[in-house]
Design a protein around this motif. Structure first.
Motif, PDB file in Angstrom:
ATOM      1  N   GLY A   1      52.933  48.001  44.238  1.00 25.38           N
ATOM      2  CA  GLY A   1      53.986  47.999  45.254  1.00 25.38           C
ATOM      3  C   GLY A   1      53.766  46.910  46.293  1.00 25.38           C
ATOM      4  N   GLY A   2      52.514  46.746  46.746  1.00 24.01           N
ATOM      5  CA  GLY A   2      52.210  45.696  47.710  1.00 24.01           C
ATOM      6  C   GLY A   2      52.405  44.309  47.137  1.00 24.01           C
ATOM      7  N   ALA A   3      52.078  44.149  45.839  1.00 26.08           N
ATOM      8  CA  ALA A   3      52.283  42.853  45.191  1.00 26.08           C
ATOM      9  C   ALA A   3      53.770  42.501  45.128  1.00 26.08           C
ATOM     10  N   LEU A   4      54.601  43.494  44.814  1.00 30.62           N
ATOM     11  CA  LEU A   4      56.053  43.267  44.806  1.00 30.62           C
ATOM     12  C   LEU A   4      56.557  42.938  46.210  1.00 30.62           C
ATOM     13  N   ARG A   5      56.063  43.663  47.211  1.00 30.45           N
ATOM     14  CA  ARG A   5      56.447  43.395  48.608  1.00 30.45           C
ATOM     15  C   ARG A   5      56.170  41.949  48.982  1.00 30.45           C
ATOM     16  N   ASP A   6      54.958  41.503  48.713  1.00 26.50           N
ATOM     17  CA  ASP A   6      54.575  40.151  49.092  1.00 26.50           C
ATOM     18  C   ASP A   6      55.374  39.103  48.326  1.00 26.50           C
ATOM     19  N   THR A   7      55.600  39.352  47.033  1.00 25.41           N
ATOM     20  CA  THR A   7      56.348  38.397  46.218  1.00 25.41           C
ATOM     21  C   THR A   7      57.783  38.257  46.713  1.00 25.41           C
ATOM     22  N   LEU A   8      58.440  39.393  46.973  1.00 25.02           N
ATOM     23  CA  LEU A   8      59.825  39.357  47.436  1.00 25.02           C
ATOM     24  C   LEU A   8      59.949  38.755  48.830  1.00 25.02           C
ATOM     25  N   CYS A   9      58.868  38.838  49.618  1.00 23.67           N
ATOM     26  CA  CYS A   9      58.874  38.259  50.961  1.00 23.67           C
ATOM     27  C   CYS A   9      58.292  36.841  50.977  1.00 23.67           C
ATOM     28  N   ASN A  10      58.163  36.251  49.794  1.00 25.72           N
ATOM     29  CA  ASN A  10      57.710  34.872  49.656  1.00 25.72           C
ATOM     30  C   ASN A  10      56.297  34.661  50.192  1.00 25.72           C
ATOM     31  N   GLU A  11      55.434  35.643  49.927  1.00 24.06           N
ATOM     32  CA  GLU A  11      54.022  35.540  50.295  1.00 24.06           C
ATOM     33  C   GLU A  11      53.172  35.658  49.028  1.00 24.06           C
ATOM     34  N   VAL A  12      51.998  35.031  49.054  1.00 25.24           N
ATOM     35  CA  VAL A  12      51.069  35.207  47.940  1.00 25.24           C
ATOM     36  C   VAL A  12      50.504  36.627  48.026  1.00 25.24           C
ATOM     37  N   PRO A  13      50.651  37.459  46.986  1.00 32.51           N
ATOM     38  CA  PRO A  13      50.163  38.844  47.056  1.00 32.51           C
ATOM     39  C   PRO A  13      48.666  38.915  47.338  1.00 32.51           C
ATOM     40  N   TYR A  14      48.280  39.916  48.131  1.00 32.09           N
ATOM     41  CA  TYR A  14      46.861  40.116  48.440  1.00 32.09           C
ATOM     42  C   TYR A  14      46.010  40.146  47.176  1.00 32.09           C
ATOM     43  N   ILE A  15      46.532  40.785  46.132  1.00 36.36           N
ATOM     44  CA  ILE A  15      45.757  40.989  44.916  1.00 36.36           C
ATOM     45  C   ILE A  15      45.392  39.672  44.250  1.00 36.36           C
ATOM     46  N   PHE A  16      46.129  38.589  44.538  1.00 37.74           N
ATOM     47  CA  PHE A  16      45.878  37.300  43.908  1.00 37.74           C
ATOM     48  C   PHE A  16      45.213  36.293  44.840  1.00 37.74           C
ATOM     49  N   ARG A  17      44.924  36.683  46.060  1.00 41.15           N
ATOM     50  CA  ARG A  17      44.374  35.737  47.033  1.00 41.15           C
ATOM     51  C   ARG A  17      42.851  35.744  47.029  1.00 41.15           C
ATOM     52  N   LYS A  18      42.285  34.538  47.016  1.00 38.59           N
ATOM     53  CA  LYS A  18      40.831  34.418  46.977  1.00 38.59           C
ATOM     54  C   LYS A  18      40.187  34.861  48.286  1.00 38.59           C
ATOM     55  N   ASP A  19      40.964  34.828  49.375  1.00 33.73           N
ATOM     56  CA  ASP A  19      40.394  35.201  50.675  1.00 33.73           C
ATOM     57  C   ASP A  19      40.531  36.692  50.977  1.00 33.73           C
ATOM     58  N   GLN A  20      40.920  37.491  49.971  1.00 31.89           N
ATOM     59  CA  GLN A  20      41.099  38.921  50.177  1.00 31.89           C
ATOM     60  C   GLN A  20      40.365  39.708  49.098  1.00 31.89           C
ATOM     61  N   ILE A  21      39.664  40.796  49.504  1.00 37.16           N
ATOM     62  CA  ILE A  21      39.159  41.765  48.523  1.00 37.16           C
ATOM     63  C   ILE A  21      40.163  42.910  48.495  1.00 37.16           C
ATOM     64  N   TYR A  22      40.768  43.140  47.365  1.00 40.84           N
ATOM     65  CA  TYR A  22      41.851  44.121  47.311  1.00 40.84           C
ATOM     66  C   TYR A  22      41.742  45.010  46.072  1.00 40.84           C
ATOM     67  N   ALA A  23      42.042  44.445  44.906  1.00 35.41           N
ATOM     68  CA  ALA A  23      42.013  45.257  43.688  1.00 35.41           C
ATOM     69  C   ALA A  23      40.613  45.759  43.380  1.00 35.41           C
ATOM     70  N   SER A  24      39.585  44.941  43.675  1.00 32.25           N
ATOM     71  CA  SER A  24      38.208  45.353  43.378  1.00 32.25           C
ATOM     72  C   SER A  24      37.796  46.555  44.222  1.00 32.25           C
ATOM     73  N   ILE A  25      38.306  46.639  45.463  1.00 37.56           N
ATOM     74  CA  ILE A  25      38.022  47.805  46.307  1.00 37.56           C
ATOM     75  C   ILE A  25      38.680  49.053  45.708  1.00 37.56           C
ATOM     76  N   SER A  26      39.906  48.895  45.258  1.00 38.33           N
ATOM     77  CA  SER A  26      40.606  50.007  44.619  1.00 38.33           C
ATOM     78  C   SER A  26      39.861  50.475  43.373  1.00 38.33           C
ATOM     79  N   PHE A  27      39.421  49.535  42.550  1.00 36.64           N
ATOM     80  CA  PHE A  27      38.709  49.858  41.314  1.00 36.64           C
ATOM     81  C   PHE A  27      37.405  50.603  41.618  1.00 36.64           C
ATOM     82  N   ALA A  28      36.642  50.083  42.593  1.00 39.10           N
ATOM     83  CA  ALA A  28      35.377  50.725  42.972  1.00 39.10           C
ATOM     84  C   ALA A  28      35.610  52.124  43.534  1.00 39.10           C
TER      85      ALA A  28
END
Length: 200
Positions: A131-158
């Motif tokens: 949902g957050g990835a869709l939010r960022d994409t539709l708002c013309n932002e690079v999604p957190y999940i794909f940004r090198k400066d963010q820990i996102y999906a790995s925190i969820s996985f852990a």
């Protein structure tokens, strides 16, 4: 236990919807845009999860109070003048809550449907991040999940694996859910606060 899960779901929906609506207002979207971004952010991950697991009808169709709540929130956000002054950086806290809630609940539902820990962890990450990835994409932002400066999906996985292991050792699902949820939310906030990254 079911009541607790429902309460957590509503908390996650409110948190993710707020994060989406803050971003939508920062992009000067109209009320329809505010509702759409809030709806997709809050319910997009769960919809994808249900479609992949062939769990029909998807959850929010069976619980129409959820999209109705998002509609009410969108009306408030659209006509509340102070909402325009909420900085986009403020989405971090509600986004962290939504990530924690939906990652753990997504994983828990997958376990209940008989899937393995590994598959359940992937479905949990998908529920928490899509949902957050869709939010960022539709708002013309690079999604957190794909940004090198963010820990996102790995925190969820852990956090999903911490939930599994806690449940295995403790045998208490409520406590295990709480541990996994708090881990994801707090670690996500700390990662943003102290600029912790997987790669520099």
């Amino acid at each position: 236990m079911l009541d607790m899960i429902y309460v957590l779901e509503m908390i996650g929906i409110i948190a993710f919807a707020i994060s989406g609506m803050i971003m939508a207002r920062s992009k000067n979207m109209d009320p329809v845009g505010v509702f759409t971004i809030g709806f997709i952010t809050a319910l997009g991950g769960g919809t994808l999860r249900d479609m992949i697991m062939d769990n029909h009808p998807v959850y929010w169709i069976k619980h129409q109070e959820q999209p109705i709540l998002i509609l009410g929130m969108a009306i408030v956000f659209s006509y509340w003048n102070r909402a325009e002054r909420i900085r986009e950086s403020r989405i971090v806290f509600p986004d962290a809550i939504g990530l924690g809630v939906f990652s753990i609940l997504g994983a828990q539902l997958a376990l209940d449907m008989g899937h393995s820990w590994f598959i359940a962890s992937l479905l949990g990450v998908m529920t928490g991040t899509f949902g957050g990835a869709l939010r960022d994409t539709l708002c013309n932002e690079v999604p957190y999940i794909f940004r090198k400066d963010q820990i996102y999906a790995s925190i969820s996985f852990a956090g999903c694996w911490l939930y599994f292991v806690s449940q295995w050792f403790l045998g208490n699902e409520t406590l295990s859910l709480t541990i996994g949820l708090l881990f994801i939310t707090l670690v996500r906030m700390l990662a943003v606060r102290f600029d912790i990254r997987l790669q520099r």
